[in-house]
Scaffold this active site. Structure first.
Site, short mmCIF file in Angstrom:
data_model
loop_
_atom_site.label_atom_id
_atom_site.label_comp_id
_atom_site.label_asym_id
_atom_site.label_seq_id
_atom_site.Cartn_x
_atom_site.Cartn_y
_atom_site.Cartn_z
N TYR A 1 0.81 -1.22 0.00
CA TYR A 1 0.00 0.00 0.00
C TYR A 1 0.84 1.27 0.00
CZ TYR A 1 -3.77 -3.16 1.36
OH TYR A 1 -4.70 -4.18 1.40
N HIS B 1 -4.47 6.13 -1.15
CA HIS B 1 -5.03 6.10 0.20
C HIS B 1 -3.96 6.34 1.26
CE1 HIS B 1 -8.99 5.67 1.65
NE2 HIS B 1 -9.01 4.41 1.99
N ASN C 1 -9.91 1.79 7.92
CA ASN C 1 -11.28 1.83 8.43
C ASN C 1 -11.35 1.69 9.95
OD1 ASN C 1 -11.74 1.86 5.71
ND2 ASN C 1 -12.86 -0.07 5.64
N ASN D 1 -13.76 6.68 5.11
CA ASN D 1 -13.97 5.69 6.17
C ASN D 1 -13.03 5.87 7.36
OD1 ASN D 1 -16.14 4.36 4.96
ND2 ASN D 1 -14.78 3.13 3.70
#
Length: 195
Positions: free
Chosen positions: A18, A23, A69, A115
């Site tokens: 990631y 994000h 989240n 989120n």
């Protein structure tokens, strides 16, 4: 005031897969700040933490080790653990509703469908904390939002990250030293052209 402590949270997802995704803009900003300041993150409960001392103030940089989240677990824990009130909390995150390169600081407000911000509000019981939203654009078809935010930045976007990071770091320092209103006036930015 000297002796005050602040908590700056960069949102992202843990794991090398990631690292360069849209994000993870919050993580990228804190990594750039730590590197520029020659300070290191240490793995602690719920996240990686580094401390930057400026003019008698302690600025705690937090990259939650929970997934995006569930970011609220880390934020709530460190608000309780550290001598930091919610008025001295600022969260940095990506925003698909803004063009890439845009920066928007606010003193509070809704989660805007993010989120991570939604979970922070749930876990802390408030949306009244400062946040900096970093535009990542919305160049995706209907239903492809998750793939887009978990997709890697383009080469041109990656090249723009150091300049964005420098602006955000200065914006956070302005927020601490001259106040939110002046910081917002200086930091809020929307690019003229698409990157």
């Amino acid at each position: 005031m000297a002796g005050e402590s602040y908590l700056v949270v960069g949102l992202g997802n843990i794991g090398p897969e990631y690292a360069q995704t849209r994000h993870n803009m919050g993580f990228m900003i804190l990594d750039a700040w730590a590197q520029a300041s020659n300070i290191a993150f240490n793995s602690q409960r719920y996240g990686d933490v580094a401390v930057k001392e400026i003019k008698g103030r302690s600025i705690y940089l937090l990259k939650p080790s929970t997934y995006m989240n569930l970011s609220g677990n880390a934020v709530r824990y460190y608000l309780q653990k550290l001598p930091v009130t919610q008025e001295r909390l600022i969260v940095i995150c990506d925003d698909i509703n803004l063009p890439f390169g845009s920066i928007r600081m606010r003193k509070g407000g809704s989660d805007g469908g993010h989120n991570g911000l939604k979970n922070i509000a749930e876990m802390t019981g408030t949306q009244q904390y400062a946040r900096i939203r970093l535009g990542v654009g919305h160049d995706f078809s209907q239903g492809a939002q998750v793939d887009y935010v978990l997709g890697e930045l383009s080469e041109d976007e990656r090249k723009a990250v150091p300049e964005i990071a420098a602006k955000v770091i200065q914006g956070v320092q302005d927020w601490i030293f001259v106040g939110a209103d002046r910081a917002m006036n200086a930091l809020n930015f929307r690019p003229d052209k698409k990157i």
